[in-house]
Motif scaffolding. Structure first.
Motif, mmCIF file in Angstrom:
data_model
loop_
_atom_site.group_PDB
_atom_site.id
_atom_site.type_symbol
_atom_site.label_atom_id
_atom_site.label_comp_id
_atom_site.label_asym_id
_atom_site.label_seq_id
_atom_site.Cartn_x
_atom_site.Cartn_y
_atom_site.Cartn_z
ATOM 1 N N LYS A 1 -12.332 3.452 -5.792
ATOM 2 C CA LYS A 1 -12.922 2.111 -5.672
ATOM 3 C C LYS A 1 -12.026 1.062 -6.313
ATOM 4 O O LYS A 1 -11.841 -0.034 -5.773
ATOM 5 N N ILE A 2 -11.465 1.392 -7.476
ATOM 6 C CA ILE A 2 -10.586 0.447 -8.168
ATOM 7 C C ILE A 2 -9.315 0.211 -7.364
ATOM 8 O O ILE A 2 -8.876 -0.934 -7.184
ATOM 9 N N LYS A 3 -8.735 1.276 -6.843
ATOM 10 C CA LYS A 3 -7.532 1.157 -6.023
ATOM 11 C C LYS A 3 -7.788 0.256 -4.813
ATOM 12 O O LYS A 3 -6.981 -0.628 -4.513
ATOM 13 N N GLN A 4 -8.926 0.462 -4.149
ATOM 14 C CA GLN A 4 -9.280 -0.339 -2.976
ATOM 15 C C GLN A 4 -9.466 -1.815 -3.334
ATOM 16 O O GLN A 4 -9.021 -2.698 -2.612
ATOM 17 N N GLU A 5 -10.124 -2.071 -4.457
ATOM 18 C CA GLU A 5 -10.399 -3.453 -4.861
ATOM 19 C C GLU A 5 -9.118 -4.173 -5.279
ATOM 20 O O GLU A 5 -8.949 -5.356 -4.979
ATOM 21 N N ILE A 6 -8.216 -3.488 -5.946
ATOM 22 C CA ILE A 6 -6.931 -4.105 -6.313
ATOM 23 C C ILE A 6 -6.161 -4.470 -5.051
ATOM 24 O O ILE A 6 -5.581 -5.557 -4.959
ATOM 25 N N PHE A 7 -6.176 -3.599 -4.059
ATOM 26 C CA PHE A 7 -5.500 -3.909 -2.810
ATOM 27 C C PHE A 7 -6.158 -5.094 -2.114
ATOM 28 O O PHE A 7 -5.481 -6.019 -1.655
ATOM 29 N N THR B 1 -17.994 6.914 -19.492
ATOM 30 C CA THR B 1 -16.747 6.215 -19.768
ATOM 31 C C THR B 1 -15.608 6.954 -19.083
ATOM 32 O O THR B 1 -15.460 8.166 -19.236
ATOM 33 N N HIS B 2 -14.824 6.204 -18.325
ATOM 34 C CA HIS B 2 -13.664 6.742 -17.610
ATOM 35 C C HIS B 2 -12.409 6.034 -18.108
ATOM 36 O O HIS B 2 -12.420 4.822 -18.313
ATOM 37 N N LEU B 3 -11.335 6.778 -18.248
ATOM 38 C CA LEU B 3 -10.023 6.202 -18.514
ATOM 39 C C LEU B 3 -9.276 6.186 -17.184
ATOM 40 O O LEU B 3 -9.020 7.238 -16.594
ATOM 41 N N VAL B 4 -8.962 4.994 -16.720
ATOM 42 C CA VAL B 4 -8.270 4.827 -15.449
ATOM 43 C C VAL B 4 -6.813 4.492 -15.751
ATOM 44 O O VAL B 4 -6.522 3.526 -16.449
ATOM 45 N N LEU B 5 -5.914 5.324 -15.240
ATOM 46 C CA LEU B 5 -4.482 5.102 -15.402
ATOM 47 C C LEU B 5 -3.939 4.569 -14.082
ATOM 48 O O LEU B 5 -4.000 5.257 -13.057
ATOM 49 N N LEU B 6 -3.446 3.348 -14.107
ATOM 50 C CA LEU B 6 -2.870 2.731 -12.919
ATOM 51 C C LEU B 6 -1.375 3.041 -12.917
ATOM 52 O O LEU B 6 -0.692 2.844 -13.920
ATOM 53 N N ASN C 1 3.393 -3.526 -13.637
ATOM 54 C CA ASN C 1 4.119 -4.255 -14.682
ATOM 55 C C ASN C 1 5.381 -3.525 -15.143
ATOM 56 O O ASN C 1 5.722 -3.526 -16.318
ATOM 57 N N VAL C 2 6.071 -2.890 -14.196
ATOM 58 C CA VAL C 2 7.307 -2.183 -14.509
ATOM 59 C C VAL C 2 8.456 -2.912 -13.822
ATOM 60 O O VAL C 2 8.456 -3.060 -12.600
ATOM 61 N N SER C 3 9.395 -3.380 -14.599
ATOM 62 C CA SER C 3 10.593 -4.060 -14.074
ATOM 63 C C SER C 3 10.249 -5.186 -13.099
ATOM 64 O O SER C 3 10.910 -5.357 -12.082
ATOM 65 N N GLY C 4 9.196 -5.921 -13.398
ATOM 66 C CA GLY C 4 8.820 -7.062 -12.572
ATOM 67 C C GLY C 4 8.107 -6.722 -11.280
ATOM 68 O O GLY C 4 7.877 -7.596 -10.450
ATOM 69 N N HIS C 5 7.722 -5.479 -11.088
ATOM 70 C CA HIS C 5 7.031 -5.061 -9.866
ATOM 71 C C HIS C 5 5.539 -4.853 -10.134
ATOM 72 O O HIS C 5 5.140 -4.461 -11.228
ATOM 73 N N GLU D 1 -8.080 -7.536 -3.392
ATOM 74 C CA GLU D 1 -8.019 -8.805 -4.126
ATOM 75 C C GLU D 1 -6.615 -9.257 -4.493
ATOM 76 O O GLU D 1 -6.362 -10.444 -4.621
ATOM 77 N N MET D 2 -5.706 -8.299 -4.691
ATOM 78 C CA MET D 2 -4.367 -8.651 -5.177
ATOM 79 C C MET D 2 -3.255 -8.268 -4.207
ATOM 80 O O MET D 2 -2.099 -8.606 -4.435
ATOM 81 N N GLY D 3 -3.602 -7.517 -3.171
ATOM 82 C CA GLY D 3 -2.608 -7.119 -2.186
ATOM 83 C C GLY D 3 -1.603 -6.088 -2.687
ATOM 84 O O GLY D 3 -0.533 -5.943 -2.117
ATOM 85 N N LEU D 4 -1.967 -5.357 -3.740
ATOM 86 C CA LEU D 4 -1.061 -4.370 -4.321
ATOM 87 C C LEU D 4 -1.587 -2.961 -4.091
ATOM 88 O O LEU D 4 -2.761 -2.695 -4.281
ATOM 89 N N GLU D 5 -0.686 -2.078 -3.685
ATOM 90 C CA GLU D 5 -1.006 -0.661 -3.514
ATOM 91 C C GLU D 5 -0.746 0.023 -4.852
ATOM 92 O O GLU D 5 0.408 0.238 -5.224
#
Length: 180
Positions: A60-66, A3-8, A12-16, A68-72
């Motif tokens: 891996k999570i960072k890469q997949e978010i980029f 089990t890993h706790l991933v902190l992104l 979701n801060v100030s609409g960004h 699929e969602m285009g977010l760094e």
């Protein structure tokens, strides 16, 4: 399974960097993670993975978010033992009449040592206080997190790291979730 706790950091801060937790959960399940569980909207997510190394999971999570969602979105991955050490080593918890609403922890992407404290030039942020322990910076804000320049961006710039800050109530809730 581990089990890993991933902190992104910075979602979701100030609409960004808006990411709905249900969409994040679905993305992580599609990646093969199991028992995906999010906590509040600020990017705290537990995943079970075959991979033991947290840094690999975070990458891996960072890469997949980029992809699929285009977010760094930088990530910091915390193990249960790291979070337990956070509680054991927080020097501010020994203070009487501590206002935990002013207590925060910056989780850092690499190991730090006491010499890094000089790099932060804390004298310009008095009366805010900090203490460095391993890959964490304990912060006690004199007034509050919203009224200081000592923030995640400053830490990242001065120490050349990825950092993400959580308030003490969130840190406490995350440890309780690890123990469930």
């Amino acid at each position: 399974m581990v089990t890993h706790l991933v902190l992104l950091r910075g979602i979701n801060v100030s609409g960004h960097n808006m990411i709905k937790m249900e969409a994040l959960k679905q993305l992580l399940e599609n990646m093969g993670f199991q028992n995906v569980q999010t906590y509040i909207q600020s990017g705290n997510v537990f995943v079970d993975a075959e991979e033991e190394h947290g840094a690999t999971v975070g990458f891996k999570i960072k890469q997949e978010i980029f992809k699929e969602m285009g977010l760094e979105v930088p990530t910091v991955v915390i193990s249960k033992s790291d979070l337990e050490a956070c509680f054991a080593n927080n020097p501010f918890l020994k203070e009487k009449e501590l206002d935990t609403k002013k207590l925060y922890v910056a989780f850092i992407s690499k190991e730090l040592n006491s010499s890094h404290l000089n790099d932060l030039k804390m004298s310009q942020f008095k009366p805010d206080e900090v203490h460095i322990d391993s890959s964490r910076i304990y912060i006690k804000y004199a007034v509050g997190a919203g009224k200081t320049r000592f923030d995640q961006k400053y830490i990242e710039k001065k120490l050349n790291v990825t950092a993400t800050i959580r308030n003490w109530n969130t840190v406490t809730a995350l440890l309780n979730m690890y123990n469930i």
